[in-house]
Design a protein around this motif. Structure first.
Motif, PDB file in Angstrom:
ATOM      1  N   ILE A  22       0.834  -1.203   0.000  1.00 49.41           N
ATOM      2  CA  ILE A  22       0.000   0.000   0.000  1.00 49.41           C
ATOM      3  C   ILE A  22       0.865   1.249   0.000  1.00 49.41           C
ATOM      4  N   SER A  23       1.913   1.241   0.779  1.00 52.98           N
ATOM      5  CA  SER A  23       2.824   2.386   0.814  1.00 52.98           C
ATOM      6  C   SER A  23       3.429   2.648  -0.564  1.00 52.98           C
ATOM      7  N   ASN A  24       3.862   1.595  -1.244  1.00 55.16           N
ATOM      8  CA  ASN A  24       4.416   1.744  -2.590  1.00 55.16           C
ATOM      9  C   ASN A  24       3.368   2.275  -3.563  1.00 55.16           C
ATOM     10  N   ALA A  25       2.126   1.814  -3.421  1.00 55.63           N
ATOM     11  CA  ALA A  25       1.051   2.258  -4.309  1.00 55.63           C
ATOM     12  C   ALA A  25       0.734   3.741  -4.089  1.00 55.63           C
ATOM     13  N   ILE A  26       0.728   4.189  -2.837  1.00 57.71           N
ATOM     14  CA  ILE A  26       0.478   5.603  -2.545  1.00 57.71           C
ATOM     15  C   ILE A  26       1.620   6.450  -3.091  1.00 57.71           C
ATOM     16  N   ASN A  27       2.841   6.013  -2.871  1.00 57.82           N
ATOM     17  CA  ASN A  27       3.999   6.758  -3.377  1.00 57.82           C
ATOM     18  C   ASN A  27       4.024   6.808  -4.906  1.00 57.82           C
ATOM     19  N   ALA A  28       3.403   5.845  -5.564  1.00 58.84           N
ATOM     20  CA  ALA A  28       3.359   5.821  -7.022  1.00 58.84           C
ATOM     21  C   ALA A  28       2.317   6.776  -7.606  1.00 58.84           C
ATOM     22  N   GLU A  30       0.690  10.188  -8.556  1.00 57.60           N
ATOM     23  CA  GLU A  30       1.265  11.505  -8.805  1.00 57.60           C
ATOM     24  C   GLU A  30       0.870  12.437  -7.661  1.00 57.60           C
ATOM     25  N   GLY A  31       1.865  12.992  -6.973  1.00 58.30           N
ATOM     26  CA  GLY A  31       1.610  13.862  -5.833  1.00 58.30           C
ATOM     27  C   GLY A  31       1.361  13.116  -4.537  1.00 58.30           C
ATOM     28  N   GLY A  32       1.578  11.808  -4.524  1.00 62.29           N
ATOM     29  CA  GLY A  32       1.338  10.996  -3.328  1.00 62.29           C
ATOM     30  C   GLY A  32       2.613  10.687  -2.579  1.00 62.29           C
ATOM     31  N   GLU A  33       2.519  10.679  -1.255  1.00 62.82           N
ATOM     32  CA  GLU A  33       3.671  10.352  -0.418  1.00 62.82           C
ATOM     33  C   GLU A  33       3.192   9.829   0.930  1.00 62.82           C
ATOM     34  N   VAL A  34       3.817   8.751   1.391  1.00 62.09           N
ATOM     35  CA  VAL A  34       3.576   8.276   2.752  1.00 62.09           C
ATOM     36  C   VAL A  34       4.576   8.990   3.643  1.00 62.09           C
ATOM     37  N   ALA A  35       4.050   9.802   4.564  1.00 61.02           N
ATOM     38  CA  ALA A  35       4.904  10.611   5.431  1.00 61.02           C
ATOM     39  C   ALA A  35       5.347   9.853   6.674  1.00 61.02           C
ATOM     40  N   ALA A  36       4.514   8.935   7.142  1.00 60.27           N
ATOM     41  CA  ALA A  36       4.847   8.159   8.336  1.00 60.27           C
ATOM     42  C   ALA A  36       4.019   6.879   8.322  1.00 60.27           C
ATOM     43  N   SER A  37       4.567   5.833   8.945  1.00 61.66           N
ATOM     44  CA  SER A  37       3.814   4.582   9.026  1.00 61.66           C
ATOM     45  C   SER A  37       4.263   3.773  10.235  1.00 61.66           C
ATOM     46  N   GLY A  42      -0.608  -0.992  11.587  1.00 65.41           N
ATOM     47  CA  GLY A  42      -1.213  -0.889  10.271  1.00 65.41           C
ATOM     48  C   GLY A  42      -1.685   0.514   9.924  1.00 65.41           C
ATOM     49  N   LYS A  43      -1.110   1.515  10.573  1.00 66.06           N
ATOM     50  CA  LYS A  43      -1.512   2.897  10.309  1.00 66.06           C
ATOM     51  C   LYS A  43      -0.423   3.642   9.552  1.00 66.06           C
ATOM     52  N   MET A  44      -0.869   4.502   8.639  1.00 66.26           N
ATOM     53  CA  MET A  44       0.075   5.372   7.946  1.00 66.26           C
ATOM     54  C   MET A  44      -0.571   6.719   7.696  1.00 66.26           C
ATOM     55  N   ILE A  45       0.283   7.710   7.549  1.00 66.28           N
ATOM     56  CA  ILE A  45      -0.160   9.049   7.203  1.00 66.28           C
ATOM     57  C   ILE A  45       0.311   9.308   5.781  1.00 66.28           C
ATOM     58  N   ALA A  46      -0.635   9.656   4.928  1.00 66.77           N
ATOM     59  CA  ALA A  46      -0.324   9.926   3.526  1.00 66.77           C
ATOM     60  C   ALA A  46      -0.629  11.389   3.221  1.00 66.77           C
ATOM     61  N   VAL A  47       0.167  11.963   2.349  1.00 68.36           N
ATOM     62  CA  VAL A  47      -0.043  13.318   1.870  1.00 68.36           C
ATOM     63  C   VAL A  47      -0.265  13.234   0.368  1.00 68.36           C
ATOM     64  N   LEU A  48      -1.337  13.880  -0.105  1.00 69.12           N
ATOM     65  CA  LEU A  48      -1.644  13.911  -1.530  1.00 69.12           C
ATOM     66  C   LEU A  48      -1.710  15.362  -1.990  1.00 69.12           C
ATOM     67  N   GLU A  49      -1.128  15.633  -3.141  1.00 72.37           N
ATOM     68  CA  GLU A  49      -1.176  16.961  -3.752  1.00 72.37           C
ATOM     69  C   GLU A  49      -1.732  16.819  -5.161  1.00 72.37           C
ATOM     70  N   ALA A  50      -2.462  17.856  -5.613  1.00 75.22           N
ATOM     71  CA  ALA A  50      -3.003  17.850  -6.970  1.00 75.22           C
ATOM     72  C   ALA A  50      -3.274  19.279  -7.415  1.00 75.22           C
ATOM     73  N   ASP A  51      -3.452  19.418  -8.732  1.00 75.07           N
ATOM     74  CA  ASP A  51      -3.743  20.731  -9.308  1.00 75.07           C
ATOM     75  C   ASP A  51      -5.221  21.087  -9.243  1.00 75.07           C
ATOM     76  N   ASN A  52      -6.078  20.081  -9.002  1.00 72.71           N
ATOM     77  CA  ASN A  52      -7.513  20.367  -8.921  1.00 72.71           C
ATOM     78  C   ASN A  52      -8.190  19.384  -7.985  1.00 72.71           C
ATOM     79  N   SER A  53      -9.386  19.739  -7.563  1.00 74.14           N
ATOM     80  CA  SER A  53     -10.083  18.933  -6.567  1.00 74.14           C
ATOM     81  C   SER A  53     -10.510  17.580  -7.122  1.00 74.14           C
ATOM     82  N   ASN A  54     -10.854  17.506  -8.419  1.00 71.12           N
ATOM     83  CA  ASN A  54     -11.259  16.219  -8.982  1.00 71.12           C
ATOM     84  C   ASN A  54     -10.134  15.201  -8.947  1.00 71.12           C
ATOM     85  N   THR A  55      -8.935  15.628  -9.288  1.00 67.90           N
ATOM     86  CA  THR A  55      -7.782  14.726  -9.236  1.00 67.90           C
ATOM     87  C   THR A  55      -7.517  14.291  -7.800  1.00 67.90           C
TER      88      THR A  55
END
Length: 87
Positions: A22-28, A30-37, A42-55
């Motif tokens: 799952i961590s590898n999939a989030i990191n893959a 675009e704009g995804g990163e696992v910040a802590a796990s 079984g808990k992780m914190i993910a950060v997602l970035e995008a240019d628009n709300s739909n993405t």
């Protein structure tokens, strides 16, 4: 020119055995990163970035659908819009 930027953080609860996949999939994403796990809980914190709300929403839904994910909680969301007026 108009530039939008969306960022959110998620708490992802997953089966501990699936954390690496799952961590590898989030990191893959675009704009995804696992910040802590924590593999033990079984808990992780993910950060997602995008240019628009739909993405951003599509990426959140993708995380929800990954095999082994039990729950996804949106913790934070910020949207910034920057633009220049043209005469």
């Amino acid at each position: 020119m108009n530039a939008n930027w969306h960022v959110c953080s998620l708490v992802v609860q997953a089966h501990p055995r699936d954390m690496s996949i799952i961590s590898n999939a989030i990191n893959a994403l675009e704009g995804g990163e696992v910040a802590a796990s924590d593999a033990e809980t079984g808990k992780m914190i993910a950060v997602l970035e995008a240019d628009n709300s739909n993405t951003l929403l599509d990426n959140i839904e993708s995380v929800r659908q990954f095999a082994g994910v039990l729950a996804v909680s949106l913790v934070y969301h910020q949207q910034d819009e920057q633009g220049e007026e043209t005469p």
